[in-house]
Scaffold this motif. Structure first.
Motif, mmCIF file in Angstrom:
data_model
loop_
_atom_site.group_PDB
_atom_site.id
_atom_site.type_symbol
_atom_site.label_atom_id
_atom_site.label_comp_id
_atom_site.label_asym_id
_atom_site.label_seq_id
_atom_site.Cartn_x
_atom_site.Cartn_y
_atom_site.Cartn_z
ATOM 1 N N ALA A 22 0.824 -1.205 0.000
ATOM 2 C CA ALA A 22 0.000 0.000 0.000
ATOM 3 C C ALA A 22 0.860 1.259 0.000
ATOM 4 N N LEU A 23 1.926 1.272 0.799
ATOM 5 C CA LEU A 23 2.837 2.411 0.790
ATOM 6 C C LEU A 23 3.452 2.596 -0.599
ATOM 7 N N ALA A 24 3.818 1.489 -1.235
ATOM 8 C CA ALA A 24 4.409 1.558 -2.572
ATOM 9 C C ALA A 24 3.419 2.119 -3.589
ATOM 10 N N GLU A 25 2.183 1.660 -3.508
ATOM 11 C CA GLU A 25 1.174 2.146 -4.445
ATOM 12 C C GLU A 25 0.985 3.650 -4.288
ATOM 13 N N GLY A 26 0.888 4.104 -3.030
ATOM 14 C CA GLY A 26 0.735 5.537 -2.807
ATOM 15 C C GLY A 26 1.949 6.326 -3.264
ATOM 16 N N TRP A 27 3.143 5.805 -2.976
ATOM 17 C CA TRP A 27 4.371 6.491 -3.372
ATOM 18 C C TRP A 27 4.411 6.691 -4.885
ATOM 19 N N HIS A 28 4.050 5.650 -5.620
ATOM 20 C CA HIS A 28 4.153 5.730 -7.070
ATOM 21 C C HIS A 28 3.123 6.658 -7.690
ATOM 22 N N THR A 29 2.063 6.983 -6.967
ATOM 23 C CA THR A 29 1.135 7.985 -7.510
ATOM 24 C C THR A 29 1.788 9.359 -7.560
ATOM 25 N N ALA A 30 2.718 9.612 -6.645
ATOM 26 C CA ALA A 30 3.398 10.908 -6.616
ATOM 27 C C ALA A 30 4.736 10.880 -7.343
ATOM 28 N N ARG A 31 5.438 9.729 -7.303
ATOM 29 C CA ARG A 31 6.767 9.622 -7.917
ATOM 30 C C ARG A 31 6.854 8.283 -8.651
ATOM 31 N N PRO A 32 6.228 8.179 -9.807
ATOM 32 C CA PRO A 32 6.138 6.886 -10.494
ATOM 33 C C PRO A 32 7.475 6.353 -10.979
ATOM 34 N N GLY A 33 8.491 7.181 -11.086
ATOM 35 C CA GLY A 33 9.760 6.713 -11.618
ATOM 36 C C GLY A 33 10.724 6.173 -10.591
ATOM 37 N N ASP A 34 10.378 6.239 -9.302
ATOM 38 C CA ASP A 34 11.304 5.784 -8.264
ATOM 39 C C ASP A 34 11.380 4.258 -8.212
ATOM 40 N N ASP A 35 12.545 3.786 -7.788
ATOM 41 C CA ASP A 35 12.775 2.347 -7.616
ATOM 42 C C ASP A 35 12.429 1.982 -6.172
ATOM 43 N N LEU A 36 11.389 1.181 -5.991
ATOM 44 C CA LEU A 36 10.924 0.823 -4.647
ATOM 45 C C LEU A 36 11.289 -0.629 -4.354
#
Length: 374
Positions: A22-36
């Motif tokens: 869930a944290l990853a999904e939210g993060w990628h809405t704001a910064r889709p290019g980051d490597d999680l």
């Protein structure tokens, strides 16, 4: 940017794996290019098996219907076997306190089901065992677990004792002749406590009340554990011997098991250090962040390892009195609202953290190094 997401479970609302996702999904809405990199954590308690198997490829998880639950009713246990012959068993799965519901059983709760899961792991070729000990329902010194592996605990008339710590006061003889041998690679016990078996800091006195034990029950459990120690040997004063109602003591005395802090062991299993190497930020979290969170628990382990790697850590929690911690309760407006939609608010937390990622926070080596966006 490389971000490591390593939360513990948010107990009762989200597993560690679900929280990380869930944290990853939210993060990628704001910064889709980051490597999680998702490394869901645990500290040896409930959720350890799920966290480790989610992060380590190749594990075979065996569901075990018909294991003996803490009150004797059948439950579904589990064990995981990895390609290198290591097996992982989580005590809470078959012998955990939540399995009892409101009907606690301080004198009769048993660890037998965990022993049955251990036996199943051995039957499936396990050469090394990890046993996560948190969340036990009873205080039987591991007697039920060991009985499932062939140890006989007898009263003065030579009869097998009934399960549960309340019966150990009648122990007269321990027969090891039928006990299965420990696996050749040894047994490690994962826990987040350092209590001894006996005394005011021991298993019965400290944790008995959480399992429904009143003063008379605690006295009887203490008497039984002392009697078990007198017959089984070992070191009841060893740090961590009181873990899981004394199960750590029983396995150490009968099988030579060693005790280790669960969060550190899980971090090693997950390859957390390698994930943190070169990362720009680590995110951890748990249901309630307080003064104990940085001492031997998953959040503290992530924070310490990240600091050693020169990586800043931020924490998301369900609740916290620390105003620097981003909480789901604060995002949702109330604890009830946060619990009822925990994954939604974890996604929101991930998005908030990503949006504020460029802000500079406290140094990574100053606990707690937390700087969530306002």
């Amino acid at each position: 940017m490389r971000i490591v997401l390593a939360p513990d479970s948010f107990k009762g609302t989200a597993t560690a794996a679900d929280a990380a996702a869930a944290l990853a999904e939210g993060w990628h809405t704001a910064r889709p290019g980051d490597d999680l990199l998702l490394r869901p954590m645990a500290d040896g308690g409930e959720g350890t098996l799920a966290a480790v198997t989610a992060a380590r490829p190749g594990a075979t998880v065996h569901r075990l219907p018909g294991c003996t639950g803490p009150d004797g009713r059948p439950v579904t246990g589990a064990c995981a076997v990895f390609p290198d012959g290591t097996a992982l068993v989580e005590l809470a799965t078959a012998s955990g306190l939540p399995l009892l519901g409101p009907d606690l059983a301080p004198l009769t709760a048993t660890t037998r089901g965990t022993g049955e899961a251990v036996a199943a792991a051995l039957d499936r070729g396990a050469r090394r065992l990890l046993i996560a000990l948190g969340g036990s329902a009873g205080t039987d010194g591991g007697a039920g677990l060991l009985a499932a592996l062939g140890l006989r605990l007898l009263d003065r008339d030579g009869r097998q004792l009934p399960d549960g710590g309340g019966s150990l006061a009648e122990l007269a003889t321990v027969d090891r002749s039928g006990l299965r041998p420990a696996p050749p690679g040894g047994v490690r016990l994962l826990t987040d406590v350092t209590n001894p078996l006996l005394g005011p800091d021991g298993a019965a006195a400290v944790y008995g009340p959480q399992k429904g034990a009143g003063p008379a029950d605690i006295a009887r459990l203490e008497q039984g554990l002392a009697r078990l120690a007198a017959h089984l040997g070992g070191d009841p004063a060893a740090p961590g011997a009181g873990a899981a109602g004394g199960t750590a003591y029983g396995l150490a005395a009968a099988w030579g098991a060693t005790t280790t802090l669960g969060a550190a062991a899980v971090a090693d299993l997950l390859g957390l250090d390698a994930a943190l190497a070169g990362a720009d930020l680590a995110v951890s979290g748990e249901g309630r962040f307080d003064a104990t969170s940085l001492r031997g628990k998953a959040v503290g382990e992530v924070t310490q390892r990240a600091a050693r790697a020169g990586v800043r850590t931020v924490v998301v929690a369900g609740e916290s009195a620390d105003p620097t911690v981003l909480t789901l309760t604060g995002l949702a407006g109330s604890a009830g609202a946060a619990r009822s939609r925990a994954l939604h608010w974890l996604r929101e937390a991930g998005a908030r953290l990503a949006a504020g990622h460029g802000r500079r926070g406290p140094a990574a080596d100053r606990p707690p190094p937390l700087d969530p966006p306002r």
